[in-house]
Write a protein that holds these residues in place. Structure first.
Motif, PDB file in Angstrom:
ATOM      1  N   GLU A 137       0.812  -1.216   0.000  1.00 55.20           N
ATOM      2  CA  GLU A 137       0.000   0.000   0.000  1.00 55.20           C
ATOM      3  C   GLU A 137       0.845   1.264   0.000  1.00 55.20           C
ATOM      4  OE1 GLU A 137      -3.116   0.086   2.891  1.00 55.20           O
ATOM      5  OE2 GLU A 137      -3.898  -1.855   2.257  1.00 55.20           O
ATOM      6  N   ASP A 138       2.051   1.199   0.593  1.00 54.06           N
ATOM      7  CA  ASP A 138       2.912   2.381   0.615  1.00 54.06           C
ATOM      8  C   ASP A 138       3.911   2.412  -0.546  1.00 54.06           C
ATOM      9  OD1 ASP A 138       4.649   0.409   1.479  1.00 54.06           O
ATOM     10  OD2 ASP A 138       5.248   1.431   3.316  1.00 54.06           O
ATOM     11  N   GLY A 139       3.689   1.565  -1.562  1.00 56.18           N
ATOM     12  CA  GLY A 139       4.473   1.638  -2.795  1.00 56.18           C
ATOM     13  C   GLY A 139       5.760   0.839  -2.828  1.00 56.18           C
ATOM     14  N   ARG A 140       6.018  -0.009  -1.834  1.00 58.24           N
ATOM     15  CA  ARG A 140       7.228  -0.833  -1.867  1.00 58.24           C
ATOM     16  C   ARG A 140       7.030  -2.017  -2.811  1.00 58.24           C
ATOM     17  NH1 ARG A 140       8.064  -2.947   3.500  1.00 58.24           N
ATOM     18  NH2 ARG A 140       5.875  -2.472   3.782  1.00 58.24           N
ATOM     19  N   LEU A 141       8.067  -2.325  -3.567  1.00 56.28           N
ATOM     20  CA  LEU A 141       8.037  -3.436  -4.508  1.00 56.28           C
ATOM     21  C   LEU A 141       8.303  -4.733  -3.760  1.00 56.28           C
ATOM     22  CD1 LEU A 141       7.933  -4.251  -7.544  1.00 56.28           C
ATOM     23  CD2 LEU A 141      10.422  -4.011  -7.544  1.00 56.28           C
ATOM     24  N   VAL A 142       7.477  -5.747  -4.010  1.00 58.97           N
ATOM     25  CA  VAL A 142       7.625  -7.056  -3.372  1.00 58.97           C
ATOM     26  C   VAL A 142       7.721  -8.104  -4.465  1.00 58.97           C
ATOM     27  CG1 VAL A 142       6.526  -8.758  -1.870  1.00 58.97           C
ATOM     28  CG2 VAL A 142       6.335  -6.331  -1.329  1.00 58.97           C
ATOM     29  N   MET A 143       8.749  -8.978  -4.369  1.00 58.41           N
ATOM     30  CA  MET A 143       8.926 -10.077  -5.317  1.00 58.41           C
ATOM     31  C   MET A 143       8.968 -11.382  -4.551  1.00 58.41           C
ATOM     32  SD  MET A 143      11.873  -9.081  -8.022  1.00 58.41           S
ATOM     33  CE  MET A 143      12.062  -7.445  -8.642  1.00 58.41           C
ATOM     34  N   SER A 144       8.395 -12.406  -5.133  1.00 57.00           N
ATOM     35  CA  SER A 144       8.495 -13.746  -4.541  1.00 57.00           C
ATOM     36  C   SER A 144       9.919 -14.258  -4.749  1.00 57.00           C
ATOM     37  CB  SER A 144       7.505 -14.698  -5.208  1.00 57.00           C
ATOM     38  OG  SER A 144       7.908 -14.963  -6.551  1.00 57.00           O
ATOM     39  N   GLY A 145      10.247 -15.316  -4.054  1.00 52.94           N
ATOM     40  CA  GLY A 145      11.564 -15.928  -4.226  1.00 52.94           C
ATOM     41  C   GLY A 145      11.789 -16.376  -5.661  1.00 52.94           C
ATOM     42  N   GLN A 146      10.756 -16.905  -6.303  1.00 50.99           N
ATOM     43  CA  GLN A 146      10.860 -17.362  -7.688  1.00 50.99           C
ATOM     44  C   GLN A 146      11.130 -16.196  -8.632  1.00 50.99           C
ATOM     45  OE1 GLN A 146       7.454 -19.539  -9.104  1.00 50.99           O
ATOM     46  NE2 GLN A 146       8.370 -19.944 -11.094  1.00 50.99           N
ATOM     47  N   ALA A 147      10.417 -15.090  -8.454  1.00 52.56           N
ATOM     48  CA  ALA A 147      10.628 -13.916  -9.303  1.00 52.56           C
ATOM     49  C   ALA A 147      12.022 -13.343  -9.077  1.00 52.56           C
ATOM     50  CB  ALA A 147       9.567 -12.862  -9.034  1.00 52.56           C
ATOM     51  N   LEU A 148      12.473 -13.328  -7.827  1.00 55.28           N
ATOM     52  CA  LEU A 148      13.807 -12.817  -7.512  1.00 55.28           C
ATOM     53  C   LEU A 148      14.887 -13.688  -8.142  1.00 55.28           C
ATOM     54  CD1 LEU A 148      14.959 -10.440  -5.936  1.00 55.28           C
ATOM     55  CD2 LEU A 148      15.074 -11.918  -3.933  1.00 55.28           C
TER      56      LEU A 148
END
Length: 100
Positions: A69-80
């Protein structure tokens, strides 16, 4: 820039190789757009060739790539893992575990 990802929020710059990996491994709701980032050398800013805008539409925790909600990018382990496999270094990023 030495990283394959620059910025945060709904729009991030990613190197072309990483962008193509994201397209090939559809991880979430992202759209890629050309980036014309040539800057005036007199400004002292870096020239950033071969990067594209990656607009993240997904919500963190719902897909492999999303935003909080505050704009931080989140990636799963697979995407990373895919990100790193295609030359996308993030040595200058602040990385922390997202507890959702």
């Amino acid at each position: 820039p030495t990283d394959g990802l620059i910025g945060a929020g709904p729009l991030v710059l990613v190197d072309r190789e990483t962008a193509e990996a994201f397209e090939d491994n559809v991880f979430g709701e992202v759209s890629l757009h050309p980036a014309d980032l040539d800057t005036d050398p007199a400004s002292g800013l870096l020239r950033v060739p071969d990067f594209v805008w990656c607009q993240v539409h997904g919500q963190a925790g719902m897909l492999d790539i999303g935003l909080t909600e505050d704009g931080r990018l989140v990636m799963s382990g697979q995407a990373l893992l895919v990100f790193h496999s295609f030359g996308g270094g993030i040595d200058n990023a602040t990385i922390s575990e997202w507890l959702g």
